[in-house]
Design a protein around this motif. Structure first.
Motif, PDB file in Angstrom:
ATOM      1  N   GLY A 156     -22.130 -10.972   6.880  1.00 50.97           N
ATOM      2  CA  GLY A 156     -22.917  -9.879   6.342  1.00 50.97           C
ATOM      3  C   GLY A 156     -23.992 -10.348   5.387  1.00 50.97           C
ATOM      4  O   GLY A 156     -24.375 -11.507   5.340  1.00 50.97           O
ATOM      5  N   ARG A 157     -24.472  -9.417   4.567  1.00 48.45           N
ATOM      6  CA  ARG A 157     -25.530  -9.742   3.628  1.00 48.45           C
ATOM      7  C   ARG A 157     -25.036 -10.736   2.586  1.00 48.45           C
ATOM      8  O   ARG A 157     -23.925 -10.638   2.084  1.00 48.45           O
ATOM      9  CB  ARG A 157     -26.014  -8.466   2.947  1.00 48.45           C
ATOM     10  N   SER A 158     -25.881 -11.685   2.237  1.00 52.25           N
ATOM     11  CA  SER A 158     -25.473 -12.700   1.280  1.00 52.25           C
ATOM     12  C   SER A 158     -26.673 -13.159   0.471  1.00 52.25           C
ATOM     13  O   SER A 158     -27.828 -12.896   0.819  1.00 52.25           O
ATOM     14  CB  SER A 158     -24.826 -13.883   2.004  1.00 52.25           C
TER      15      SER A 158
ATOM     16  N   ARG B  41     -23.534 -19.776  -1.246  1.00 52.01           N
ATOM     17  CA  ARG B  41     -23.631 -18.565  -0.437  1.00 52.01           C
ATOM     18  C   ARG B  41     -22.533 -17.616  -0.915  1.00 52.01           C
ATOM     19  O   ARG B  41     -21.361 -17.982  -0.929  1.00 52.01           O
ATOM     20  CB  ARG B  41     -23.443 -18.874   1.032  1.00 52.01           C
ATOM     21  N   LEU B  42     -22.906 -16.417  -1.302  1.00 51.81           N
ATOM     22  CA  LEU B  42     -21.936 -15.414  -1.695  1.00 51.81           C
ATOM     23  C   LEU B  42     -22.478 -14.039  -1.379  1.00 51.81           C
ATOM     24  O   LEU B  42     -23.680 -13.884  -1.124  1.00 51.81           O
ATOM     25  CB  LEU B  42     -21.570 -15.542  -3.166  1.00 51.81           C
ATOM     26  N   PRO B  43     -21.608 -13.033  -1.358  1.00 53.03           N
ATOM     27  CA  PRO B  43     -22.086 -11.702  -0.989  1.00 53.03           C
ATOM     28  C   PRO B  43     -23.141 -11.193  -1.962  1.00 53.03           C
ATOM     29  O   PRO B  43     -23.010 -11.354  -3.187  1.00 53.03           O
ATOM     30  CB  PRO B  43     -20.827 -10.836  -1.054  1.00 53.03           C
TER      31      PRO B  43
ATOM     32  N   TRP C 261     -29.407  -9.518  -5.948  1.00 53.06           N
ATOM     33  CA  TRP C 261     -28.296  -9.477  -6.899  1.00 53.06           C
ATOM     34  C   TRP C 261     -28.435  -8.215  -7.732  1.00 53.06           C
ATOM     35  O   TRP C 261     -29.479  -7.963  -8.300  1.00 53.06           O
ATOM     36  CB  TRP C 261     -28.303 -10.717  -7.796  1.00 53.06           C
TER      37      TRP C 261
ATOM     38  N   THR D  17     -25.045  -8.376  -4.111  1.00 49.52           N
ATOM     39  CA  THR D  17     -24.518  -7.204  -4.803  1.00 49.52           C
ATOM     40  C   THR D  17     -25.605  -6.148  -4.913  1.00 49.52           C
ATOM     41  O   THR D  17     -26.786  -6.458  -4.995  1.00 49.52           O
ATOM     42  CB  THR D  17     -24.023  -7.567  -6.213  1.00 49.52           C
TER      43      THR D  17
ATOM     44  N   LEU E  51     -19.814 -16.667   4.501  1.00 46.47           N
ATOM     45  CA  LEU E  51     -19.451 -15.276   4.330  1.00 46.47           C
ATOM     46  C   LEU E  51     -20.269 -14.404   5.269  1.00 46.47           C
ATOM     47  O   LEU E  51     -21.479 -14.580   5.389  1.00 46.47           O
ATOM     48  CB  LEU E  51     -19.696 -14.844   2.878  1.00 46.47           C
TER      49      LEU E  51
END
Length: 229
Positions: free
Chosen positions: A24-26, A224-226, A68, A228, A22
């Motif tokens: 950008g920021r992750s 790995r995920l965006p 997060w 929040t 993904l």
């Protein structure tokens, strides 16, 4: 089809990829799980265990970097322990009520503890919707040489839960048609089946404790995920 070679499963064949990188920021990190049923196995073994074993699991995440809900969780971990009504991953029982215990890294401050719980609930989905107890313990999740393809990893959550894995070997390939019968319990960027040398839960809240293994019941992986805000 997964094939076992002498020593380890071939990385290119045995890996499972669940999400593209993904931009950008992750928020990124390592993952481990172990169940009370084989996940890398043939249909004959899996069918023999269905609705008998595999109703319990320990799984955990270590955040290597990221935020997060706006909270920096770098270096912290959280563990879920579940006990379900049916074998986890049984496609013939799509509704599978479960109760869960969360073990939150005791090194986290109050804000981080809440963010870790929120993160785990997001990643665990339906399995972590009925949490009956939240415990706090020092958690360590290490992957040997920081290489999930090696299959060697270790999770400890105080004296409550533990997993220790190694790579699959030729002697683990018993029926000739082993494959990843059950996918991991959470969406991952990448995962490898592994052999669980140790899989245990010694806490309360689930009405049962267990010491399981050795068996072909584990995964090690990365997520790995965006991030929040």
């Amino acid at each position: 089809m997964l094939k076992v070679t002498t020593g380890v499963i071939l990385a290119a064949a045995a890996s499972v990829s669940f999400a593209a990188t993904l931009p950008g920021r992750s928020i990124t990190g390592n993952y481990i799980e172990a169940r009370t049923a084989d996940v890398y196995t043939g249909p004959c073994f899996a069918n023999g265990e269905a609705e008998i074993n595999g109703k319990e699991a320990v799984f955990g995440w270590k955040i290597n970097q990221g935020r997060w809900e706006g909270v920096d969780l770098t270096g912290l971990s959280v563990v879920g322990v579940v006990r379900s009504q049916h074998t986890l991953g049984n496609i013939y029982e799509p509704v599978n009520p479960a109760i869960a215990v969360l073990i939150v890294d005791s090194r986290a401050d109050a804000e981080q503890r809440l963010a870790l719980q929120s993160f785990a609930k997001k990643m665990g989905g339906d399995l972590l919707q009925k949490i009956v107890k939240v415990s706090y313990a020092p958690i360590e999740l290490t992957v040997e040489n920081n290489n999930i393809h090696g299959g060697a990893a270790k999770l400890t959550a105080g004296s409550l839960a533990a997993i220790r894995t190694r790579a699959m070997q030729m002697t683990d390939h018993t029926c000739g048609n082993e494959d990843i019968f059950y996918p991991p319990l959470t969406a991952l960027e990448h995962a490898m089946p592994a052999f669980a040398l140790q899989d245990e839960y010694q806490g309360d809240g689930l009405g049962e404790t267990w010491k399981n293994g050795p068996r072909r019941s584990a995964f090690v992986g990365t997520f790995r995920l965006p991030a929040t805000e």
